[in-house]
Design an enzyme around this catalytic site. Structure first.
Site, PDB file in Angstrom:
ATOM      1  N   GLY A  49       0.898  -1.181   0.039  1.00 49.73           N
ATOM      2  CA  GLY A  49       0.083  -0.009  -0.157  1.00 49.73           C
ATOM      3  C   GLY A  49       0.846   1.218  -0.176  1.00 49.73           C
ATOM      4  N   GLY A  52       2.224   7.846   3.648  1.00 49.86           N
ATOM      5  CA  GLY A  52       2.814   9.247   3.547  1.00 49.86           C
ATOM      6  C   GLY A  52       2.983   9.644   2.077  1.00 49.86           C
ATOM      7  N   LYS A  71      10.171   1.840   1.120  1.00 54.89           N
ATOM      8  CA  LYS A  71       9.504   2.775   0.653  1.00 54.89           C
ATOM      9  C   LYS A  71       9.935   3.540  -0.435  1.00 54.89           C
ATOM     10  CE  LYS A  71       6.437   6.513   2.414  1.00 54.89           C
ATOM     11  NZ  LYS A  71       5.892   7.128   3.671  1.00 54.89           N
ATOM     12  N   ASP A 165       7.944  14.594  14.926  1.00 52.88           N
ATOM     13  CA  ASP A 165       6.787  13.928  14.279  1.00 52.88           C
ATOM     14  C   ASP A 165       6.364  12.719  15.000  1.00 52.88           C
ATOM     15  OD1 ASP A 165       4.323  13.939  12.668  1.00 52.88           O
ATOM     16  OD2 ASP A 165       5.529  12.912  11.060  1.00 52.88           O
TER      17      ASP A 165
END
Length: 304
Positions: A49, A52, A71, A165
């Site tokens: 999937g 971000g 990623k 974050d």
């Protein structure tokens, strides 16, 4: 550790960071990634999937014969300098970090028209997956998790790196009970100014310090405030900050008083109340001065 493992439901999640690592051009849009495609020494096994700014994949590193999480940066974003710069900064950050509570860096770069970063492959759930239905987690579990998260943050601060974050989606508890910080996409050097342009800063203002949300200079105490937000949510099952925009969230943050967590969960001790409220002080001077000092207090409460 055993209680933490028992607490987790079986689930598969992979995590990684993203980067741009050299000067090659990404102007040509590559075709979608598929099983069998290669990025340097990594063979793509499965698409999971997106997360971000990129796609998430399971891969196999043919050099060390281990599974990895990969990623890739979305092709449209790879054409924008601001995103490439941010990803390159993240790769540099990951290379500086080596800690059991931070996801391990494997490789990064630009290959076959794609920017990517590979990290260790882990199975588990994020804290966002664990806190559901408006219910907090058992206090003992929260103390174990937050002690490990704080350990990872302390290591980052030792390297002069702010995470910036620290939200539930960026913390994973593996099926073996290990806690991992899994994303450093918004990391900054200690002493840097916060940048609140939404195009370049992908953080969530609901999980940011007042200094971040107001574009001020940041130090270790900014991350410690965010640990307070995590503590609050894990203990109570509800977010500490609300609002539909940066302006609304910041106004709520600066104009409202947080309720003591024990008002929402009567199993929370006065000492733990005090710890969380100290982390959530609006004035950085009134917060903990370091993650190490926070860890000492967590351990003291957990031993009681």
């Amino acid at each position: 550790m055993r209680n933490l493992v028992i607490f987790l439901a079986a689930a598969l999640i992979t995590s990684s960071a993203i980067c741009a690592d050299n000067n090659q051009s990404a102007e040509q849009t590559p075709p979608p990634m598929k099983k069998g495609d290669e990025l340097k020494s990594i063979i793509i096994l499965e698409a999971l999937g997106s997360r971000g700014t990129g796609g998430i994949f399971i891969g196999f590193n043919s050099e060390n014969k281990e599974m990895v999480s990969v990623k890739t940066l979305f092709s449209d974003l790879a054409k924008e300098t601001i995103y490439k710069r941010q990803f390159k900064r993240e790769a540099i950050t990951f290379r500086k970090l080596n800690h059991p509570n931070i996801i391990g860096y494997v490789d990064s770069g630009f290959d076959k028209g794609r920017y990517f970063i590979a990290t260790e492959f882990v199975k588990g759930k994020t804290l966002a997956d664990l806190v559901v239905g408006g219910k907090g987690l058992p206090v003992g579990i929260v103390l174990k998790i937050m002690s490990k998260v704080s350990d990872g943050v302390a290591h980052s601060h030792d390297k002069r790196i702010l995470h910036c974050d620290l939200r539930p989606q960026n913390i994973m508890v593996t099926t073996e009970g290990f806690v991992k910080i899994i994303d450093f996409g918004n990391a900054k050097k200690i002493g840097a100014m916060a940048f609140i342009d939404p195009k370049s800063c992908l953080r969530n203002p609901r999980y940011s310090s007042p200094e971040q949300n107001q574009g001020q200079k940041l130090d270790e105490r900014s991350d410690l405030y965010c640990l307070g937000l995590l503590f609050f949510e894990l203990l109570t099952g509800r977010r500490a900050l609300y609002g539909s925009s940066l302006l609304e969230i910041t106004a709520f943050q600066m104009g409202s008083l947080f309720p003591q967590p024990s008002k929402l969960n009567n199993k929370i001790s006065p000492d733990l109340d005090k710890l969380v409220m100290k982390l959530l002080e609006k004035d950085p001077n009134n917060r903990y001065k370091s993650a190490a000092a926070l860890i000492d207090d967590i351990k003291a409460i957990h031993q009681d």
